[in-house]
Design a protein around this motif. Structure first.
Motif, PDB file in Angstrom:
ATOM      1  N   GLU A 203       5.804 -15.631  -3.417  1.00 19.26           N
ATOM      2  CA  GLU A 203       4.610 -14.889  -3.026  1.00 19.26           C
ATOM      3  C   GLU A 203       4.708 -14.510  -1.555  1.00 19.26           C
ATOM      4  OE1 GLU A 203       0.288 -15.494  -4.481  1.00 19.26           O
ATOM      5  OE2 GLU A 203       0.548 -16.749  -2.709  1.00 19.26           O
ATOM      6  N   LYS A 204       4.548 -13.229  -1.285  1.00 14.98           N
ATOM      7  CA  LYS A 204       4.631 -12.713   0.083  1.00 14.98           C
ATOM      8  C   LYS A 204       3.436 -11.812   0.350  1.00 14.98           C
ATOM      9  CE  LYS A 204       9.485 -13.157   0.465  1.00 14.98           C
ATOM     10  NZ  LYS A 204      10.202 -13.609   1.544  1.00 14.98           N
ATOM     11  N   ILE A 205       3.148 -11.625   1.623  1.00 14.11           N
ATOM     12  CA  ILE A 205       2.069 -10.744   2.041  1.00 14.11           C
ATOM     13  C   ILE A 205       2.634  -9.344   2.257  1.00 14.11           C
ATOM     14  CG2 ILE A 205       0.347 -10.275   3.825  1.00 14.11           C
ATOM     15  CD1 ILE A 205       0.298 -13.228   4.454  1.00 14.11           C
ATOM     16  N   VAL A 206       1.912  -8.357   1.757  1.00 14.55           N
ATOM     17  CA  VAL A 206       2.259  -6.959   1.994  1.00 14.55           C
ATOM     18  C   VAL A 206       1.191  -6.402   2.937  1.00 14.55           C
ATOM     19  CG1 VAL A 206       2.623  -4.700   0.949  1.00 14.55           C
ATOM     20  CG2 VAL A 206       3.270  -6.778  -0.308  1.00 14.55           C
ATOM     21  N   VAL A 207       1.619  -5.888   4.084  1.00 12.71           N
ATOM     22  CA  VAL A 207       0.697  -5.410   5.116  1.00 12.71           C
ATOM     23  C   VAL A 207       0.795  -3.898   5.211  1.00 12.71           C
ATOM     24  CG1 VAL A 207       0.078  -5.533   7.563  1.00 12.71           C
ATOM     25  CG2 VAL A 207       1.029  -7.547   6.412  1.00 12.71           C
ATOM     26  N   GLU A 208      -0.360  -3.251   5.086  1.00 15.68           N
ATOM     27  CA  GLU A 208      -0.443  -1.806   5.320  1.00 15.68           C
ATOM     28  C   GLU A 208      -1.515  -1.604   6.367  1.00 15.68           C
ATOM     29  OE1 GLU A 208      -1.881   2.293   3.144  1.00 15.68           O
ATOM     30  OE2 GLU A 208      -1.434   0.555   1.924  1.00 15.68           O
ATOM     31  N   GLY A 209      -1.189  -0.922   7.437  1.00 15.33           N
ATOM     32  CA  GLY A 209      -2.178  -0.739   8.486  1.00 15.33           C
ATOM     33  C   GLY A 209      -1.765   0.302   9.486  1.00 15.33           C
TER      34      GLY A 209
ATOM     35  N   ILE B 174      -3.053   2.063  13.648  1.00 17.29           N
ATOM     36  CA  ILE B 174      -3.988   2.319  14.741  1.00 17.29           C
ATOM     37  C   ILE B 174      -3.563   3.658  15.330  1.00 17.29           C
ATOM     38  CG2 ILE B 174      -2.663   0.982  16.430  1.00 17.29           C
ATOM     39  CD1 ILE B 174      -5.466   0.322  17.705  1.00 17.29           C
ATOM     40  N   GLU B 175      -4.539   4.540  15.472  1.00 16.15           N
ATOM     41  CA  GLU B 175      -4.269   5.875  15.975  1.00 16.15           C
ATOM     42  C   GLU B 175      -5.189   6.165  17.146  1.00 16.15           C
ATOM     43  OE1 GLU B 175      -4.289   8.887  12.904  1.00 16.15           O
ATOM     44  OE2 GLU B 175      -3.708   7.400  11.421  1.00 16.15           O
ATOM     45  N   GLN B 176      -4.835   7.151  17.920  1.00 15.27           N
ATOM     46  CA  GLN B 176      -5.618   7.531  19.089  1.00 15.27           C
ATOM     47  C   GLN B 176      -7.050   7.860  18.668  1.00 15.27           C
ATOM     48  OE1 GLN B 176      -4.101  10.927  21.190  1.00 15.27           O
ATOM     49  NE2 GLN B 176      -5.706  10.865  22.718  1.00 15.27           N
ATOM     50  N   GLY B 177      -8.026   7.182  19.281  1.00 11.29           N
ATOM     51  CA  GLY B 177      -9.436   7.456  19.028  1.00 11.29           C
ATOM     52  C   GLY B 177     -10.016   6.798  17.797  1.00 11.29           C
ATOM     53  N   PHE B 178      -9.236   5.979  17.094  1.00  8.07           N
ATOM     54  CA  PHE B 178      -9.701   5.320  15.881  1.00  8.07           C
ATOM     55  C   PHE B 178      -9.464   3.813  15.991  1.00  8.07           C
ATOM     56  CE2 PHE B 178      -8.811   9.619  14.503  1.00  8.07           C
ATOM     57  CZ  PHE B 178      -9.942   9.923  13.757  1.00  8.07           C
ATOM     58  N   PRO B 179     -10.298   3.011  15.310  1.00  2.00           N
ATOM     59  CA  PRO B 179     -10.060   1.565  15.324  1.00  2.00           C
ATOM     60  C   PRO B 179      -8.890   1.201  14.422  1.00  2.00           C
ATOM     61  CG  PRO B 179     -11.911   2.075  13.910  1.00  2.00           C
ATOM     62  CD  PRO B 179     -11.503   3.371  14.561  1.00  2.00           C
ATOM     63  N   PRO B 180      -8.298   0.029  14.632  1.00  2.00           N
ATOM     64  CA  PRO B 180      -7.213  -0.402  13.748  1.00  2.00           C
ATOM     65  C   PRO B 180      -7.766  -0.742  12.369  1.00  2.00           C
ATOM     66  CG  PRO B 180      -7.795  -2.155  15.265  1.00  2.00           C
ATOM     67  CD  PRO B 180      -8.597  -0.963  15.667  1.00  2.00           C
ATOM     68  N   TYR B 181      -6.922  -0.580  11.355  1.00  2.00           N
ATOM     69  CA  TYR B 181      -7.291  -1.040  10.021  1.00  2.00           C
ATOM     70  C   TYR B 181      -6.074  -1.679   9.365  1.00  2.00           C
ATOM     71  CZ  TYR B 181      -4.911   2.811   7.673  1.00  2.00           C
ATOM     72  OH  TYR B 181      -3.953   3.673   7.199  1.00  2.00           O
ATOM     73  N   ILE B 182      -6.347  -2.652   8.514  1.00  3.03           N
ATOM     74  CA  ILE B 182      -5.296  -3.386   7.818  1.00  3.03           C
ATOM     75  C   ILE B 182      -5.746  -3.594   6.376  1.00  3.03           C
ATOM     76  CG2 ILE B 182      -4.009  -5.570   7.699  1.00  3.03           C
ATOM     77  CD1 ILE B 182      -3.329  -4.098  10.218  1.00  3.03           C
ATOM     78  N   ILE B 183      -4.852  -3.381   5.428  1.00  3.51           N
ATOM     79  CA  ILE B 183      -5.068  -3.714   4.022  1.00  3.51           C
ATOM     80  C   ILE B 183      -3.990  -4.727   3.652  1.00  3.51           C
ATOM     81  CG2 ILE B 183      -5.137  -2.873   1.644  1.00  3.51           C
ATOM     82  CD1 ILE B 183      -5.885  -0.105   2.804  1.00  3.51           C
ATOM     83  N   LEU B 184      -4.424  -5.880   3.149  1.00  4.72           N
ATOM     84  CA  LEU B 184      -3.496  -6.956   2.807  1.00  4.72           C
ATOM     85  C   LEU B 184      -3.458  -7.158   1.297  1.00  4.72           C
ATOM     86  CD1 LEU B 184      -4.578  -9.563   5.502  1.00  4.72           C
ATOM     87  CD2 LEU B 184      -2.608  -8.031   5.571  1.00  4.72           C
ATOM     88  N   THR B 185      -2.253  -7.197   0.752  1.00  6.13           N
ATOM     89  CA  THR B 185      -2.064  -7.476  -0.669  1.00  6.13           C
ATOM     90  C   THR B 185      -0.930  -8.478  -0.820  1.00  6.13           C
ATOM     91  OG1 THR B 185      -0.582  -5.573  -0.895  1.00  6.13           O
ATOM     92  CG2 THR B 185      -2.889  -5.217  -1.474  1.00  6.13           C
ATOM     93  N   LYS B 186      -0.789  -8.977  -2.041  1.00  9.55           N
ATOM     94  CA  LYS B 186       0.327  -9.869  -2.364  1.00  9.55           C
ATOM     95  C   LYS B 186       1.328  -9.074  -3.196  1.00  9.55           C
ATOM     96  CE  LYS B 186      -2.888 -12.644  -3.923  1.00  9.55           C
ATOM     97  NZ  LYS B 186      -3.609 -13.655  -4.649  1.00  9.55           N
ATOM     98  N   ASN B 187       2.586  -9.482  -3.127  1.00 13.09           N
ATOM     99  CA  ASN B 187       3.596  -8.816  -3.939  1.00 13.09           C
ATOM    100  C   ASN B 187       3.426  -9.201  -5.403  1.00 13.09           C
ATOM    101  OD1 ASN B 187       4.466 -11.485  -3.470  1.00 13.09           O
ATOM    102  ND2 ASN B 187       6.580 -10.923  -3.870  1.00 13.09           N
ATOM    103  N   GLN B 188       4.045  -8.419  -6.275  1.00 12.23           N
ATOM    104  CA  GLN B 188       4.002  -8.687  -7.709  1.00 12.23           C
ATOM    105  C   GLN B 188       5.370  -8.341  -8.273  1.00 12.23           C
ATOM    106  OE1 GLN B 188       1.082  -6.499  -9.908  1.00 12.23           O
ATOM    107  NE2 GLN B 188       1.739  -7.315 -11.834  1.00 12.23           N
ATOM    108  N   GLY B 189       5.772  -9.052  -9.317  1.00  7.95           N
ATOM    109  CA  GLY B 189       7.049  -8.772  -9.959  1.00  7.95           C
ATOM    110  C   GLY B 189       7.104  -7.356 -10.514  1.00  7.95           C
ATOM    111  N   TYR B 190       8.264  -6.764 -10.444  1.00  6.11           N
ATOM    112  CA  TYR B 190       8.434  -5.364 -10.853  1.00  6.11           C
ATOM    113  C   TYR B 190       8.090  -5.146 -12.324  1.00  6.11           C
ATOM    114  CZ  TYR B 190      10.585  -0.783 -11.280  1.00  6.11           C
ATOM    115  OH  TYR B 190      10.796   0.544 -11.499  1.00  6.11           O
ATOM    116  N   PHE B 191       8.457  -6.077 -13.177  1.00  5.96           N
ATOM    117  CA  PHE B 191       8.254  -5.900 -14.612  1.00  5.96           C
ATOM    118  C   PHE B 191       6.973  -6.569 -15.117  1.00  5.96           C
ATOM    119  CE2 PHE B 191      12.879  -5.444 -14.098  1.00  5.96           C
ATOM    120  CZ  PHE B 191      13.019  -4.179 -14.632  1.00  5.96           C
ATOM    121  N   GLU B 192       6.161  -7.140 -14.243  1.00  3.80           N
ATOM    122  CA  GLU B 192       4.923  -7.780 -14.681  1.00  3.80           C
ATOM    123  C   GLU B 192       3.897  -6.726 -15.075  1.00  3.80           C
ATOM    124  OE1 GLU B 192       3.377 -10.758 -12.041  1.00  3.80           O
ATOM    125  OE2 GLU B 192       5.385 -11.454 -11.542  1.00  3.80           O
ATOM    126  N   SER B 193       3.070  -7.087 -16.043  1.00  3.36           N
ATOM    127  CA  SER B 193       2.052  -6.142 -16.505  1.00  3.36           C
ATOM    128  C   SER B 193       0.928  -6.057 -15.473  1.00  3.36           C
ATOM    129  CB  SER B 193       1.496  -6.580 -17.855  1.00  3.36           C
ATOM    130  OG  SER B 193       0.870  -7.839 -17.719  1.00  3.36           O
TER     131      SER B 193
END
Length: 163
Positions: A28-34, A36-55
């Motif tokens: 299990e690993k953390i996937v970070v998407e985020g 910060i751009e000029q004039g905007f606050p930072p944002y982060i979306i955190l998810t966990k990885n999943q197996g490629y063949f899992e439903s």
């Protein structure tokens, strides 16, 4: 003719062997998407990885998001002092996807951390005894040095141009 029919039947019968692979379960690993751009606050979306063949179903989808992490972003101001903010999840009705951001943009506008050109921003995420750190800099924008318009060679009408 019977020989051709026999060969066709033999091909279809021989192609029915099932192949299975015993793939190891990924840690299990953390996937970070985020960002910060000029004039905007930072944002982060955190998810966990999943197996490629899992439903994937609704429960799997809802369990992918990490909702109990500690997320901190900081930078150093012109005086060399550390400016930091703890990112919180957006409140309802904006919480369909748990986005961590500086909620001062909603609760106390004017005091939120907004991205500035040339500054370096640092990120620290803590979740389940894991720590992830990162840094980024908002680069100086490159201004346009020239701009021109010319008629497109493939235009069907006179007003179609390339910029």
């Amino acid at each position: 003719m019977k020989n051709y029919l026999f060969v066709i039947v033999l091909i279809f019968i021989s192609c029915q062997e099932e192949i299975t692979f015993d793939l190891p379960q990924a840690d299990e690993k953390i996937v970070v998407e985020g960002a910060i751009e000029q004039g905007f606050p930072p944002y982060i979306i955190l998810t966990k990885n999943q197996g490629y063949f899992e439903s994937i179903n609704e429960e799997t989808y809802n369990n992918l998001f990490i909702k109990d992490a500690t997320v901190v972003v900081w930078t150093y101001n012109d005086n060399g002092l550390k400016d930091s903010v703890i990112l919180k999840q957006l409140p309802p009705p904006f919480d369909s996807i748990p986005v961590y951001t500086d909620i001062n943009i909603i609760t106390n506008p004017g005091v939120e951390m907004l991205g500035e050109v040339g500054k370096t921003y640092y990120l620290k995420i803590q979740w389940n005894n894991q720590t992830i750190t990162s840094s980024t800099t908002i680069p100086e924008p490159t201004p346009l040095d020239c701009l021109w318009v010319e008629k497109s060679e493939t235009a069907e009408k006179d007003f179609k141009c390339d910029i």
